[in-house]
Design an enzyme around this catalytic site. Structure first.
Site, PDB file in Angstrom:
ATOM      1  N   SER A  68     -13.498  10.690 -12.658  1.00  0.00           N
ATOM      2  CA  SER A  68     -12.183  11.071 -13.182  1.00  0.00           C
ATOM      3  C   SER A  68     -12.306  12.199 -14.184  1.00  0.00           C
ATOM      4  O   SER A  68     -11.341  12.909 -14.433  1.00  0.00           O
ATOM      5  CB  SER A  68     -11.541   9.906 -13.926  1.00  0.00           C
ATOM      6  OG  SER A  68     -11.965   8.686 -13.470  1.00  0.00           O
ATOM      7  N   HIS A 109     -11.163  12.313  -5.485  1.00  0.00           N
ATOM      8  CA  HIS A 109     -10.780  11.310  -6.484  1.00  0.00           C
ATOM      9  C   HIS A 109      -9.630  10.441  -5.983  1.00  0.00           C
ATOM     10  O   HIS A 109      -8.489  10.895  -5.901  1.00  0.00           O
ATOM     11  CB  HIS A 109     -10.386  12.032  -7.788  1.00  0.00           C
ATOM     12  CG  HIS A 109     -10.068  11.106  -8.911  1.00  0.00           C
ATOM     13  ND1 HIS A 109      -9.114  11.376  -9.848  1.00  0.00           N
ATOM     14  CD2 HIS A 109     -10.583   9.904  -9.247  1.00  0.00           C
ATOM     15  CE1 HIS A 109      -9.046  10.380 -10.711  1.00  0.00           C
ATOM     16  NE2 HIS A 109      -9.929   9.468 -10.361  1.00  0.00           N
ATOM     17  N   GLU A 147      -7.095  13.456  -5.330  1.00  0.00           N
ATOM     18  CA  GLU A 147      -7.313  14.780  -5.928  1.00  0.00           C
ATOM     19  C   GLU A 147      -8.608  15.356  -5.341  1.00  0.00           C
ATOM     20  O   GLU A 147      -9.641  14.689  -5.350  1.00  0.00           O
ATOM     21  CB  GLU A 147      -7.430  14.669  -7.455  1.00  0.00           C
ATOM     22  CG  GLU A 147      -6.101  14.328  -8.130  1.00  0.00           C
ATOM     23  CD  GLU A 147      -6.223  14.100  -9.636  1.00  0.00           C
ATOM     24  OE1 GLU A 147      -5.281  14.446 -10.365  1.00  0.00           O
ATOM     25  OE2 GLU A 147      -7.256  13.555 -10.093  1.00  0.00           O
ATOM     26  N   ASN A 170      -5.089  11.968 -14.629  1.00  0.00           N
ATOM     27  CA  ASN A 170      -5.618  11.314 -15.831  1.00  0.00           C
ATOM     28  C   ASN A 170      -5.364  12.129 -17.097  1.00  0.00           C
ATOM     29  O   ASN A 170      -5.191  11.558 -18.177  1.00  0.00           O
ATOM     30  CB  ASN A 170      -7.105  11.003 -15.672  1.00  0.00           C
ATOM     31  CG  ASN A 170      -7.327   9.840 -14.722  1.00  0.00           C
ATOM     32  OD1 ASN A 170      -6.389   9.107 -14.418  1.00  0.00           O
ATOM     33  ND2 ASN A 170      -8.537   9.668 -14.249  1.00  0.00           N
TER      34      ASN A 170
HETATM   35  N1  3HC Z   1      -5.952  -3.713  -2.161  1.00  0.00           N
HETATM   36  C1  3HC Z   1      -5.200  -3.614  -1.041  1.00  0.00           C
HETATM   37  N2  3HC Z   1      -3.844  -3.745  -1.063  1.00  0.00           N
HETATM   38  C2  3HC Z   1      -3.257  -4.013  -2.254  1.00  0.00           C
HETATM   39  C3  3HC Z   1      -3.984  -4.151  -3.449  1.00  0.00           C
HETATM   40  C4  3HC Z   1      -5.403  -3.984  -3.371  1.00  0.00           C
HETATM   41  N3  3HC Z   1      -6.186  -4.055  -4.450  1.00  0.00           N
HETATM   42  N4  3HC Z   1      -3.114  -4.410  -4.460  1.00  0.00           N
HETATM   43  C5  3HC Z   1      -1.894  -4.454  -3.928  1.00  0.00           C
HETATM   44  N5  3HC Z   1      -1.967  -4.211  -2.602  1.00  0.00           N
HETATM   45  C6  3HC Z   1      -0.859  -4.102  -1.664  1.00  0.00           C
HETATM   46  C7  3HC Z   1      -0.222  -5.448  -1.442  1.00  0.00           C
HETATM   47  O1  3HC Z   1      -0.874  -6.172  -0.406  1.00  0.00           O
HETATM   48  C8  3HC Z   1       1.196  -5.068  -1.080  1.00  0.00           C
HETATM   49  O2  3HC Z   1       1.253  -4.669   0.288  1.00  0.00           O
HETATM   50  P1  3HC Z   1       2.598  -4.879   1.146  1.00  0.00           P
HETATM   51  O3  3HC Z   1       3.733  -4.312   0.343  1.00  0.00           O
HETATM   52  O4  3HC Z   1       2.321  -4.099   2.389  1.00  0.00           O
HETATM   53  O5  3HC Z   1       2.719  -6.335   1.326  1.00  0.00           O
HETATM   54  C9  3HC Z   1       1.449  -3.809  -1.909  1.00  0.00           C
HETATM   55  O6  3HC Z   1       0.163  -3.283  -2.256  1.00  0.00           O
HETATM   56  C10 3HC Z   1       2.235  -4.131  -3.136  1.00  0.00           C
HETATM   57  O7  3HC Z   1       1.511  -5.111  -3.866  1.00  0.00           O
HETATM   58  P2  3HC Z   1       2.141  -6.407  -4.537  1.00  0.00           P
HETATM   59  O8  3HC Z   1       3.370  -6.822  -3.793  1.00  0.00           O
HETATM   60  O9  3HC Z   1       1.054  -7.406  -4.768  1.00  0.00           O
HETATM   61  O10 3HC Z   1       2.527  -5.962  -5.995  1.00  0.00           O
HETATM   62  P3  3HC Z   1       3.308  -4.705  -6.495  1.00  0.00           P
HETATM   63  O11 3HC Z   1       4.444  -4.361  -5.631  1.00  0.00           O
HETATM   64  O12 3HC Z   1       3.506  -4.984  -7.937  1.00  0.00           O
HETATM   65  O13 3HC Z   1       2.257  -3.491  -6.347  1.00  0.00           O
HETATM   66  C11 3HC Z   1       0.571  -2.085  -7.241  1.00  0.00           C
HETATM   67  C12 3HC Z   1       0.997  -3.523  -6.946  1.00  0.00           C
HETATM   68  C13 3HC Z   1       0.408  -1.318  -5.911  1.00  0.00           C
HETATM   69  C14 3HC Z   1      -0.774  -2.151  -7.961  1.00  0.00           C
HETATM   70  C15 3HC Z   1       1.709  -1.413  -8.093  1.00  0.00           C
HETATM   71  O14 3HC Z   1       1.983  -2.194  -9.211  1.00  0.00           O
HETATM   72  C16 3HC Z   1       1.350  -0.016  -8.552  1.00  0.00           C
HETATM   73  O15 3HC Z   1       1.506   0.947  -7.822  1.00  0.00           O
HETATM   74  N6  3HC Z   1       0.879   0.106  -9.822  1.00  0.00           N
HETATM   75  C17 3HC Z   1       0.486   1.369 -10.409  1.00  0.00           C
HETATM   76  C18 3HC Z   1      -0.963   1.624 -10.088  1.00  0.00           C
HETATM   77  C19 3HC Z   1      -1.422   2.939 -10.657  1.00  0.00           C
HETATM   78  O16 3HC Z   1      -0.739   3.631 -11.393  1.00  0.00           O
HETATM   79  N7  3HC Z   1      -2.665   3.306 -10.293  1.00  0.00           N
HETATM   80  C20 3HC Z   1      -3.297   4.491 -10.817  1.00  0.00           C
HETATM   81  C21 3HC Z   1      -4.224   4.109 -11.916  1.00  0.00           C
HETATM   82  S1  3HC Z   1      -5.103   5.503 -12.585  1.00  0.00           S
HETATM   83  C22 3HC Z   1      -6.432   5.682 -11.591  1.00  0.00           C
HETATM   84  O17 3HC Z   1      -6.675   4.944 -10.651  1.00  0.00           O
HETATM   85  C23 3HC Z   1      -7.315   6.820 -11.911  1.00  0.00           C
HETATM   86  C24 3HC Z   1      -8.725   6.389 -12.203  1.00  0.00           C
HETATM   87  O18 3HC Z   1      -9.515   7.528 -12.346  1.00  0.00           O
HETATM   88  C25 3HC Z   1      -8.812   5.561 -13.463  1.00  0.00           C
END
Ligand code: 3HC
Length: 285
Positions: free
Chosen positions: A120, A141, A153, A191
């Site tokens: 990142s 990324h 990215e 990020n």
């Molecule tokens: N693996 C596979 N599928 C997953 C999963 C995982 N770890 N987590 C959730 N899912 C799927 C679920 O199965 C569900 O699928 P469906 O709609 O087809 O049934 C879908 O994603 C939605 O999940 P949930 O219903 O359990 O829960 P939410 O609707 O609350 O979604 C979330 C969960 C997708 C994590 C959502 O809350 C979200 O988008 N959060 C923001 C995440 C974010 O901002 N990520 C970026 C972080 S920064 C980063 O990664 C950069 C790095 O460098 C640090």
């Protein structure tokens, strides 16, 4: 035919397992390099569990899952990555560890292999400089959770070839992602913008402006974010968040990137978020 027939992934953590799942799902052959036989088995189980969940939800046929899993293997020997067309490293956000791995991959992999990092914040050019193929080193990324988040990215260094960047873009598209190209600056796009916000949420909590639940509710309801900042910090991992803020602070010197004291203390206390079952919130499993 896919852009890269065989893909190696170094690292068996959340990102390694999520990228592996995404890649087998889109028809790639994947081998994951883990540090120990235990972590190799554990990453295999976590990909299996995630695919089974999708079957339970009716999003995937179980026969398709078996087919996907037949494309996935795990190893503890770096030599098993020698014939991969693309290797993505997803290990801890520590420049000395990543440098050693990229150097080892350069020695072991065939000359045509593209070497990518899921970092990142670490300058890609420093990793590229550890190899004899800097024109074939770029950033790819993914975001957490990798099977769900659309963005990838693609990070362009000063010396990478256009061909490598185009191949990385095509790979991301094959994985069903939306690639965005960005130059080699700490934090890239997401990020660099996201972490000052997460850091300021912790500082706001330290100032007792509102409770963590209140801040999370406000950002979900007021901005339409799927998660509030504390739930997101727990998902990303507080150790990863601290490493990202430290790198951003070192690169730009902006006080906005200076990690909140509470974040440092929580990492010292090994409260790392979901992965340690305790962070800003507690998790059963
Ligand atoms: N693996 C596979 N599928 C997953 C999963 C995982 N770890 N987590 C959730 N899912 C799927 C679920 O199965 C569900 O699928 P469906 O709609 O087809 O049934 C879908 O994603 C939605 O999940 P949930 O219903 O359990 O829960 P939410 O609707 O609350 O979604 C979330 C969960 C997708 C994590 C959502 O809350 C979200 O988008 N959060 C923001 C995440 C974010 O901002 N990520 C970026 C972080 S920064 C980063 O990664 C950069 C790095 O460098 C640090």
């Amino acid at each position: 035919m896919t852009e890269f027939e065989s893909l190696g992934i170094v690292g068996s953590g959340i990102m390694g397992s999520g990228i592996a799942e995404t890649a087998i799902d889109s028809g790639h052959e994947v081998v994951i390099l883990a540090r120990t036989p235990q972590s190799a088995q554990s990453v295999l189980r976590s990909v299996q569990a995630s695919l089974s969940k999708r079957v339970e939800k009716g999003h995937k046929a179980s026969s398709q899952t078996e087919e996907d899993l037949s494309r996935l293997s795990v190893t503890t020997e770096i030599a098993d990555l020698s014939n991969c067309d693309l290797v993505i490293e997803t290990v801890v956000e520590d420049i000395s560890v990543k440098s050693r791995i990229i150097n080892d991959l350069d020695v072991v992999c065939k000359p045509s292999t593209v070497l990518a990092s899921n970092t990142s914040t670490i300058p890609l050019i420093e990793l590229a400089a550890k190899t004899k193929r800097p024109e074939k080193v770029c950033g790819i990324h993914f975001f957490n959770p990798a099977p769900v988040m659309k963005l990838v990215e693609i990070v362009r260094t000063l010396v990478v070839s256009d061909e490598t960047i185009q191949r990385a873009r095509r790979f991301a598209l094959e994985c069903g992602k939306e690639p965005v190209e960005v130059s080699d600056r700490a934090g890239f796009i997401v990020n660099a913008l996201l972490f000052p916000y997460l850091n300021n949420a912790i500082k706001m909590l330290e100032m007792n402006v509102a409770s963590k639940e209140g801040i999370d509710t406000a950002m979900r309801g007021g901005c339409g974010f799927p998660m509030g900042p504390f739930a997101l910090l727990d998902l990303v991992g507080l150790d990863t968040a601290l490493a990202i803020l430290n790198s951003l602070h070192e690169e730009f010197g902006d006080p906005n990137y200076s990690p909140a004291p509470l974040l440092k203390r929580m990492v010292a206390a090994k409260m790392l978020g979901r992965k340690s079952r305790a962070g800003f919130y507690s998790y059963e499993n």
